[in-house]
Motif scaffolding. Sequence first.
Motif, PDB file in Angstrom:
ATOM      1  N   LEU A   1     -40.668 -17.237 -69.018  1.00 21.36           N
ATOM      2  CA  LEU A   1     -40.272 -16.367 -67.921  1.00 21.36           C
ATOM      3  C   LEU A   1     -41.455 -16.053 -67.003  1.00 21.36           C
ATOM      4  N   THR A   2     -42.630 -15.834 -67.573  1.00 19.89           N
ATOM      5  CA  THR A   2     -43.825 -15.572 -66.773  1.00 19.89           C
ATOM      6  C   THR A   2     -44.188 -16.796 -65.945  1.00 19.89           C
TER       7      THR A   2
ATOM      8  N   SER B   1     -41.774 -17.025 -63.019  1.00 23.69           N
ATOM      9  CA  SER B   1     -42.009 -16.008 -61.984  1.00 23.69           C
ATOM     10  C   SER B   1     -43.245 -16.335 -61.166  1.00 23.69           C
TER      11      SER B   1
ATOM     12  N   GLN C   1     -42.591 -17.584 -56.999  1.00 25.22           N
ATOM     13  CA  GLN C   1     -42.778 -16.284 -56.362  1.00 25.22           C
ATOM     14  C   GLN C   1     -42.555 -16.439 -54.855  1.00 25.22           C
TER      15      GLN C   1
END
Length: 93
Positions: A50-51, A54, A58
């Motif tokens: 998930l990081t 993101s 972005q």
Amino acid sequence: MPTVESSAAERDLYARWEKSNSLSLIAMKRTIVDYLISGLPKTTNARVFLTTISLRFQVSNNVEAGNLMSALTEARYDSSKGVREFILRIEDI
């Protein structure tokens, strides 16, 4: 990760975390289009996945606001489709 000295409760907690992690990872990967997943690194940790997503995808808030404002200012009423359709299109933007 549980070690030899870990208690039964700690091993059980880790087993439940592993199951939750793998189910979360599967759910996240199923909702993303295949051609986007192919460019992401392979990981077995849902939080890391998930990081990574993101950071990779972005979007700047200013760019998004600019795109919406240009879409709204360029929208013109076409009398052949009717006012209702025009209002719904503007509301959708």
